[in-house]
Write a protein that holds these residues in place. Sequence first.
Motif, PDB file in Angstrom:
ATOM      1  N   LEU A  13     -13.654 -27.843  23.049  1.00 47.48           N
ATOM      2  CA  LEU A  13     -14.074 -28.538  21.833  1.00 47.48           C
ATOM      3  C   LEU A  13     -13.117 -28.157  20.712  1.00 47.48           C
ATOM      4  O   LEU A  13     -12.707 -27.004  20.613  1.00 47.48           O
ATOM      5  CB  LEU A  13     -15.506 -28.105  21.447  1.00 47.48           C
ATOM      6  N   SER A  14     -12.812 -29.119  19.866  1.00 41.77           N
ATOM      7  CA  SER A  14     -11.908 -28.806  18.753  1.00 41.77           C
ATOM      8  C   SER A  14     -12.688 -28.207  17.601  1.00 41.77           C
ATOM      9  O   SER A  14     -13.831 -28.594  17.340  1.00 41.77           O
ATOM     10  CB  SER A  14     -11.231 -30.073  18.253  1.00 41.77           C
ATOM     11  N   LEU A  15     -12.046 -27.300  16.941  1.00 45.05           N
ATOM     12  CA  LEU A  15     -12.668 -26.716  15.748  1.00 45.05           C
ATOM     13  C   LEU A  15     -12.649 -27.744  14.625  1.00 45.05           C
ATOM     14  O   LEU A  15     -11.875 -28.708  14.658  1.00 45.05           O
ATOM     15  CB  LEU A  15     -11.902 -25.464  15.312  1.00 45.05           C
ATOM     16  N   SER A  16     -13.496 -27.513  13.638  1.00 48.69           N
ATOM     17  CA  SER A  16     -13.539 -28.391  12.475  1.00 48.69           C
ATOM     18  C   SER A  16     -12.154 -28.477  11.820  1.00 48.69           C
ATOM     19  O   SER A  16     -11.373 -27.530  11.881  1.00 48.69           O
ATOM     20  CB  SER A  16     -14.549 -27.836  11.482  1.00 48.69           C
ATOM     21  N   GLN A  17     -11.919 -29.626  11.186  1.00 43.53           N
ATOM     22  CA  GLN A  17     -10.617 -29.779  10.508  1.00 43.53           C
ATOM     23  C   GLN A  17     -10.462 -28.786   9.354  1.00 43.53           C
ATOM     24  O   GLN A  17      -9.359 -28.488   8.919  1.00 43.53           O
ATOM     25  CB  GLN A  17     -10.513 -31.205   9.953  1.00 43.53           C
ATOM     26  N   VAL A  18     -11.597 -28.313   8.867  1.00 41.45           N
ATOM     27  CA  VAL A  18     -11.520 -27.381   7.730  1.00 41.45           C
ATOM     28  C   VAL A  18     -11.909 -25.950   8.152  1.00 41.45           C
ATOM     29  O   VAL A  18     -12.320 -25.140   7.331  1.00 41.45           O
ATOM     30  CB  VAL A  18     -12.434 -27.851   6.573  1.00 41.45           C
ATOM     31  N   TRP A  19     -11.808 -25.692   9.431  1.00 43.46           N
ATOM     32  CA  TRP A  19     -12.149 -24.353   9.949  1.00 43.46           C
ATOM     33  C   TRP A  19     -11.294 -23.290   9.260  1.00 43.46           C
ATOM     34  O   TRP A  19     -10.062 -23.351   9.310  1.00 43.46           O
ATOM     35  CB  TRP A  19     -11.908 -24.326  11.457  1.00 43.46           C
ATOM     36  N   PRO A  20     -11.911 -22.322   8.598  1.00 42.92           N
ATOM     37  CA  PRO A  20     -11.093 -21.302   7.921  1.00 42.92           C
ATOM     38  C   PRO A  20     -10.446 -20.369   8.932  1.00 42.92           C
ATOM     39  O   PRO A  20     -11.133 -19.786   9.773  1.00 42.92           O
ATOM     40  CB  PRO A  20     -12.109 -20.569   7.041  1.00 42.92           C
ATOM     41  N   LYS A  21      -9.166 -20.304   8.824  1.00 44.42           N
ATOM     42  CA  LYS A  21      -8.462 -19.400   9.740  1.00 44.42           C
ATOM     43  C   LYS A  21      -8.656 -17.954   9.265  1.00 44.42           C
ATOM     44  O   LYS A  21      -8.892 -17.701   8.104  1.00 44.42           O
ATOM     45  CB  LYS A  21      -6.967 -19.731   9.730  1.00 44.42           C
ATOM     46  N   GLY A  22      -8.511 -17.064  10.188  1.00 51.86           N
ATOM     47  CA  GLY A  22      -8.627 -15.660   9.813  1.00 51.86           C
ATOM     48  C   GLY A  22      -7.401 -15.229   9.063  1.00 51.86           C
ATOM     49  O   GLY A  22      -6.556 -16.074   8.742  1.00 51.86           O
ATOM     50  N   PRO A  23      -7.204 -13.972   8.773  1.00 56.18           N
ATOM     51  CA  PRO A  23      -8.164 -12.916   9.109  1.00 56.18           C
ATOM     52  C   PRO A  23      -9.352 -12.914   8.143  1.00 56.18           C
ATOM     53  O   PRO A  23      -9.277 -13.475   7.059  1.00 56.18           O
ATOM     54  CB  PRO A  23      -7.341 -11.630   8.943  1.00 56.18           C
ATOM     55  N   CYS A  24     -10.382 -12.297   8.579  1.00 57.39           N
ATOM     56  CA  CYS A  24     -11.568 -12.193   7.741  1.00 57.39           C
ATOM     57  C   CYS A  24     -11.307 -11.211   6.595  1.00 57.39           C
ATOM     58  O   CYS A  24     -10.363 -10.421   6.647  1.00 57.39           O
ATOM     59  CB  CYS A  24     -12.755 -11.721   8.563  1.00 57.39           C
ATOM     60  N   ILE A  25     -12.137 -11.321   5.600  1.00 56.48           N
ATOM     61  CA  ILE A  25     -11.994 -10.423   4.442  1.00 56.48           C
ATOM     62  C   ILE A  25     -13.107  -9.373   4.498  1.00 56.48           C
ATOM     63  O   ILE A  25     -14.285  -9.738   4.614  1.00 56.48           O
ATOM     64  CB  ILE A  25     -12.121 -11.227   3.129  1.00 56.48           C
ATOM     65  N   PRO A  26     -12.730  -8.093   4.416  1.00 59.03           N
ATOM     66  CA  PRO A  26     -13.794  -7.054   4.443  1.00 59.03           C
ATOM     67  C   PRO A  26     -14.776  -7.288   3.296  1.00 59.03           C
ATOM     68  O   PRO A  26     -14.363  -7.437   2.151  1.00 59.03           O
ATOM     69  CB  PRO A  26     -13.034  -5.751   4.254  1.00 59.03           C
ATOM     70  N   LYS A  27     -16.012  -7.373   3.611  1.00 58.65           N
ATOM     71  CA  LYS A  27     -17.022  -7.560   2.571  1.00 58.65           C
ATOM     72  C   LYS A  27     -18.390  -7.138   3.109  1.00 58.65           C
ATOM     73  O   LYS A  27     -18.577  -6.974   4.307  1.00 58.65           O
ATOM     74  CB  LYS A  27     -17.051  -9.014   2.090  1.00 58.65           C
ATOM     75  N   LYS A  28     -19.314  -7.000   2.197  1.00 57.16           N
ATOM     76  CA  LYS A  28     -20.670  -6.629   2.600  1.00 57.16           C
ATOM     77  C   LYS A  28     -21.348  -7.826   3.256  1.00 57.16           C
ATOM     78  O   LYS A  28     -21.189  -8.957   2.796  1.00 57.16           O
ATOM     79  CB  LYS A  28     -21.493  -6.206   1.383  1.00 57.16           C
ATOM     80  N   VAL A  29     -22.063  -7.559   4.317  1.00 57.17           N
ATOM     81  CA  VAL A  29     -22.813  -8.624   4.981  1.00 57.17           C
ATOM     82  C   VAL A  29     -24.275  -8.210   5.092  1.00 57.17           C
ATOM     83  O   VAL A  29     -24.632  -7.058   4.841  1.00 57.17           O
ATOM     84  CB  VAL A  29     -22.242  -8.929   6.394  1.00 57.17           C
ATOM     85  N   ARG A  30     -25.112  -9.164   5.465  1.00 60.21           N
ATOM     86  CA  ARG A  30     -26.546  -8.921   5.549  1.00 60.21           C
ATOM     87  C   ARG A  30     -26.836  -7.736   6.489  1.00 60.21           C
ATOM     88  O   ARG A  30     -26.267  -7.641   7.583  1.00 60.21           O
ATOM     89  CB  ARG A  30     -27.215 -10.183   6.123  1.00 60.21           C
ATOM     90  N   TRP A  31     -27.733  -6.848   6.068  1.00 60.79           N
ATOM     91  CA  TRP A  31     -28.088  -5.726   6.922  1.00 60.79           C
ATOM     92  C   TRP A  31     -29.518  -5.929   7.408  1.00 60.79           C
ATOM     93  O   TRP A  31     -30.476  -5.661   6.716  1.00 60.79           O
ATOM     94  CB  TRP A  31     -27.961  -4.398   6.159  1.00 60.79           C
TER      95      TRP A  31
END
Lengths: 393, 477
Positions: free
Chosen positions: A249-267
């Motif tokens: 399956l193709s990814l969305s045309q606007v799929w954000p490429k990595g790398p990810c940004i270190p940030k706080k996520v839900r705990w």
Amino acid sequence: MIKTKKSAILYSVLLSAALLVPTALVLVTNHNARSSWEGRALDKLPTISEVVKNPKAGFKQFDGFMNDHVGLGLQAIKLRRKMNFKALGVTGDKYIVSNSEGAYFLTAPFMQVERGSPFQWFGHNCNALVTDKITNQYRIFTTKSEAVLSKFGAKVIFTAVPTKSVLLADNLPKSTPQSIVESCKKIDAQNNGMMKVSRKLPDFNFYYPYDLFKARTKEDPKFFPNTAYHWAGESNWAFIEDFAKKENLSLSQVWPKGPCIPKKVRWDLGKLIGVETLTDGCNRDVRELRLEKNSRYGYPLNPESKFETVNLFALTNPYSANDKNAVLISNSFGPLVREQFASLFKTTYHVNLNALNDRDLKLLLHESDIMDVDYVVVIVADFHYPNFLGPIK
Amino acid sequence: MFLSRREQDQTMLFTSPAFLFLFLPLFLLSYFLLGRRNIIILVFSLFFYFYGEGWIVALLAVSVLIAWLHGRLLMKYGAQKPLLWAALILQLGMLGYFKYSDFFVADIFRIEGAGWTWPEALLPIGISFFIFQGLSYSFDIHRGNHKPARSLIDVATYVAMFPQLIAGPIVRYGSVARALQTRSVRPRNINIGIYLFCCGLAQKMLIANKLAITADGLFGLPQEQLTTATAWAASLSYTGQIYFDFAGYSNMAIGLGFMLGFVFPKNFDHPYVAKSITDFWRRWHISMTSWFRDYVYFPLGGNRGGSFMTYRNLFLVFLISGLWHGAAWTFVLWGMYHGAFLVIERLGLKKVLANLWSPVAWAYTFIVAVFGWVLFRAESVPQALDVAKKMVFPTGGDNSYFFLHSGPDIWIAMGLAVLFASSFVEDTGVKLMNKFGLRSTHAKATAVKMTVAAVLFVLCAIEVLSSTYNPFIYFRF
């Protein structure tokens, strides 16, 4: 003759007044906050007739009422739990334990089903005993789905998220029974519950990205935030990228490429142990997917709805690379990957089985109009099956 | 028999929000503002018992009536032995039926069967304590140590007083007879009371309850999962738990007594620093030990009948004391175990211990006490033997259960338990206060103590408000 100095009387009145403060605060405390915090209904004040009829039970209920409603109770709970956790790493729950590197593990069911022994889930995942009963549970679900969906030609794929008992098998908490530690260490890409099930049910499609998760978790503890039970952040993105590749399956045309940004996520474990906070993770911006969330769609808001539980999300994706539609059926792991998943299709419907009652689940599986889709993907936790089939033991 | 079943008992715990933030302040307000203070104590005490036990409060009333009636008849007919015997039989009859009938019928005489079962008796909370207080009253007035109380209210207040009603200390009539009539309450009494109450609350909430997590978790393990390390961890945790739980409760009771103008006897004196089992029993549950000494050991003949009779009496007293703690073989054996060590010490070991290097004598005493607690805590004799065996003979296996049932907060509690088991902290505190001139005036010393009490109370209140794990150990004894 009992002599009491006036100063003693004054002193005792002041002392009593101070002690009465938490009780007086019962009248002005927002009890919904505590009810919501603990996810349960608080004990009610017994009536006088209840106390007279059965004093022991009546006073027991009064004790429960006081425990639940006493002023400053919620603040004390939060303060103490935060102090314990921040200063000592103590979760206050023997089912939530940590390893030497500060990774936290939920070792047995919480809330949804009756708790068994600690490390019940570790044992289940690592011993990976695929009994006839377990095989049958998977068969029931997949067969039930197939029976409903095959007439529409939908492809049913059963996916599972590798969880930390197998990903961090080399460094489990010290309190893990030795026999379970040994079993966990033997888990690999082929020797695991999901792969064993897939070998027993060769007609069904299974997707279990053990290798990907094992490698990435080793590289970066933020990949699958090591304090969380559920995946969050980069592991969600990586999962969908790998899944799309496997399914072509193709990814969305606007799929954000990595790398990810270190940030706080839900705990997710924070609330269970009474500490509200975020945890270290690494994420991409889900808003870049530019999905349209259409919560108005579907059964729940239909005036003639037969559904009692509101639990359906519909997402449309203007940037889809294809015209396919999908249904995502999940337990609690689904909502964290819902948007990324929806970006693979034109329209996606998501139902969280944990929040559906049995009646509505059956209705859902037997109604047909939203099932006119190309893919039905089930996402559950490691070697689990949807909860309605019964608890994992 | 106890602890884990305590939650079902649902009495009004001193550490519950209902007690601390409602019952206690309402009681204090009524006591100080309404006058008729003994009646206030009695009314609140009966309500306190009614709150936990419902209409079983009638049993407490019957015990009071027996004691009071004995006093009235004694005033009329003099100290007749039949009167004393009648009071004893009635009080002990109640205790026997409610506490021991199941045990004797099912375990000792094994007389059930053939379609017949003994109707299970309810075990009223604190029955051993209030019956013993009633007996103390009867003994003391019979012996002429004290005159019978002038009114039923006074007897009822003495027997049913809520601070010591359900877990002691066992207050002898003689120690409060005068205060029931004449006492004075000053701010100083209240200060001492608050300080003792807060110390007791802290012993219970900050130490005993934490150690209970490890003790309960490890004693609850299936036998095959217990190793030498976990067996020791379980026993040592329980050793700390039972002391700080019981001593904490006693201190709270003594503190409340002070606030009302009574002086209850000291119940613990750092028992874990004792250097012999004889010494241990001078420091542990002192009110019970002295009760048995005065009302059982001496009437049996004490040490007046030669060595053999002394040993026999000692052993018997501890056998009965074991049974007093609970109607189960584990308690009986625990009593015999301590009785045996007391006899052995009398036979000569005490002299040997006296000449030993102190740490060795201390280690002997502590280890004997720890093994005793294994008997006391175990659910059955086979479990006790298994735990003891594993403590003696190295048994390997999986020690992960220790980590499951412990953690940094519990290790801190264990550290505090070690520190506060001796008088080291108190002594150091006094030295420091002297050094900084904080004991030079009463006001300064009081300010320090009240500050300590306030800090402890806030910590405990946070714990109380946020904790649901809150059982007391000693209620069924």
